[in-house]
Design an enzyme around this catalytic site. Structure first.
Site, PDB file in Angstrom:
ATOM      1  N   ASP A   1       7.633 -10.270   4.141  1.00 16.43           N
ATOM      2  CA  ASP A   1       8.974  -9.804   3.705  1.00 16.43           C
ATOM      3  C   ASP A   1       9.618 -10.936   3.360  1.00 16.43           C
ATOM      4  O   ASP A   1       9.797 -11.901   4.203  1.00 16.43           O
ATOM      5  CB  ASP A   1       9.812  -8.974   4.733  1.00 16.43           C
ATOM      6  CG  ASP A   1       9.176  -7.485   5.043  1.00 16.43           C
ATOM      7  OD1 ASP A   1       8.186  -7.267   4.379  1.00 16.43           O
ATOM      8  OD2 ASP A   1       9.579  -7.018   5.910  1.00 16.43           O
TER       9      ASP A   1
ATOM     10  N   ASP B   1       4.099   5.672  -0.844  1.00 20.38           N
ATOM     11  CA  ASP B   1       4.570   5.678   0.711  1.00 20.38           C
ATOM     12  C   ASP B   1       4.403   7.199   0.962  1.00 20.38           C
ATOM     13  O   ASP B   1       5.066   8.163   0.538  1.00 20.38           O
ATOM     14  CB  ASP B   1       6.019   5.325   0.757  1.00 20.38           C
ATOM     15  CG  ASP B   1       6.102   3.976   0.424  1.00 20.38           C
ATOM     16  OD1 ASP B   1       5.144   3.324   0.407  1.00 20.38           O
ATOM     17  OD2 ASP B   1       7.358   3.550   0.226  1.00 20.38           O
TER      18      ASP B   1
END
Lengths: 257, 214
Positions: free
Chosen positions: A12, A131
């Site tokens: 990230d 997702d």
């Protein structure tokens, strides 16, 4: 069959810095993406994925700068995902040295964007993030739906049908993340991984929930994944990528060692 | 000494340039579509990404088709084709309903069969994406220091089949097909994989290209 399955560490990044704790032995500055990428490259990672969580649009230039610096010294494929909404975003990332981009919410709100991006840049660089969250009850035939906003917002789209559609629209690869498993360290949702991998012709990356090396093996063997993505098991030096690859190879999986 | 990467608008040239700069810090690497700069360079890279119709179309639109054909005839100037840049050197491709290519090497470009299964009964994915073993079919200065069967990074759905065995420098077997992933003739060498993304083996191949004097 000599095409190797891939291990992809995921980082990230916010404003061009690695966040959410990367902390392995011998690294000077865990926030420096170049240093982290270099370390994963030394460990023989097959690719590296960056998830850009930079909130402000203006600060996204720092991501481009980061990609450019990494591409100057790490010669394996780099994927960038997070907040990609336009062909201009994609062009800027590719010009900076990214090899693929991962399209997430924008694919759901505007599927034609995937089509346009694949036409313009080629399917080889268009990854679509799927997702998915299980919506069927225990005992029912399993069914998964697409969720956005980090798994909070249902869309009503069936994950397998949606995956097929994204491939028709030009996705060259699918990044399948189980929103039920993400962050749990309980292992991939093998059911959704398998259902999607069997339904599409393009490679599938399994993501969400890796807590140990057996999970990686299961992702390939039971989930039918072509690549496995993990974050925390590598970030804290729990396992090196080399160890993970060796473990998978020892379980009969073709790996690049 | 200048190495020109031909910029006709298709593909990710930054990575190629960075990798060549990395292995040859003393050379000047330039990304250009200027005919004079390309002609003046000592070595040339022909990249290519995306659909072949667009690649051939953009080469034409940027008025570089003639120049590239001229470069291919020059047996003293090394040229490296990468990915679709390899496919473009063939006679024709069956992608996009059939596209005529540069015709430098006889042979064709066809699509992998995406219904083939592996030994475990799993579907073989197309695009062929990831690290696969390139087997060396003929010796070549660009293979110097690289073992046969070394892994390189691939992303493609179409592949080259050269008619002339002498042009087939390396191959993979995938989805029931033999793909010539490295081809060569005179001062031209071309690869389907991405040396700029293939870690040490890829950098070695690029270093060999920079050192090559055919």
């Amino acid at each position: 069959m000599t095409l190797a399955k891939r291990i992809i560490p995921c980082l990230d990044v916010d404003r061009g810095r690695v966040v959410k704790g990367v902390n392995f032995l011998g690294i000077r500055d865990a926030g420096d993406p170049v240093e982290v990428a270099r370390r994963y490259n030394e460990q023989n990672a097959d690719e590296i994925t960056f998830l850009d969580i930079t909130a402000s649009h203006e600060a996204r230039g720092t991501t481009l700068d980061m990609v450019s610096r990494i591409a100057g010294e790490v010669f394996i494929p780099l994927t960038v995902g997070g907040g990609i909404r336009s062909c201009d975003n994609i062009r800027a990332l590719l010009n900076a040295g990214a090899d693929k981009v991962s399209i997430n919410t924008a694919a759901v709100t505007d599927p034609d964007f995937v089509y346009e991006a694949a036409e313009r840049f080629g399917s080889q660089c268009i990854v679509v993030a799927i997702d998915a969250k299980r919506v069927s009850e225990e005992g029912e035939p399993p069914r998964w739906e697409i969720f956005t906003h980090g798994g909070r917002k249902p869309t009503g789209l069936d994950a397998v049908t949606w995956s097929r559609k994204m491939v028709e629209y030009g996705a060259g690869e699918l990044l399948v993340t189980s929103m039920d498993r993400d962050g749990t360290r309980e292992g991939f949702d093998l059911g959704v991984t398998r259902a999607i991998s069997d339904a599409v012709s393009v490679p599938v990356i399994a993501s969400g929930g890796v807590g140990n090396l057996d999970h990686l093996v299961a992702g390939v063997k039971e989930g039918g994944a072509d690549a496995v993505l993990a974050a925390s098991i590598f970030h804290f030096g729990e396992y090196t990528i080399e160890q993970a690859k060796q473990y998978m190879a020892d379980h009969g999986i073709e790996m690049r060692l | 000494m200048t190495i020109a990467i031909i910029d006709y608008g298709m593909g990710n040239l930054h990575s190629v340039a960075k990798a060549i700069e990395h292995v040859s810090p003393d050379e000047r690497v330039t990304i250009t579509r200027d005919a004079r700069a390309i002609k003046g360079a000592s070595r040339v890279v022909l990249p290519g990404q995306g659909a072949i119709r667009d690649c051939m179309g953009e080469l034409e639109r940027t008025e570089l088709t003639g120049l590239v054909k001229e470069l291919l005839k020059d047996a003293s100037k090394p040229l490296l084709g990468i990915c679709v840049g390899q496919q473009m050197l063939m006679d024709k491709s069956e992608e996009n309903g059939g596209v005529r290519c540069l015709g430098y090497m006889p042979g064709r470009v066809t699509r992998f069969n995406d219904t083939a299964l592996d030994e475990q009964g799993q579907r073989l994915k197309v695009p062929h994406m990831g690290w696969n073993r390139a087997h060396q079919h003929h010796m070549h200065p660009l293979w110097e220091g690289i073992l046969t069967g070394e892994r390189f990074y691939f992303v493609h759905s179409y592949f080259v089949q050269a008619d002339d065995d002498a042009h087939a420098m390396g191959y993979i077997d995938y989805a029931g097909s033999r793909a010539h992933v490295a081809t060569g003739r005179d001062a031209v060498f071309a690869v389907q994989f991405h040396p700029e993304k293939s870690a040490e083996a890829g950098l070695r191949l690029l270093a060999n290209f920079v050192a090559w004097s055919p």
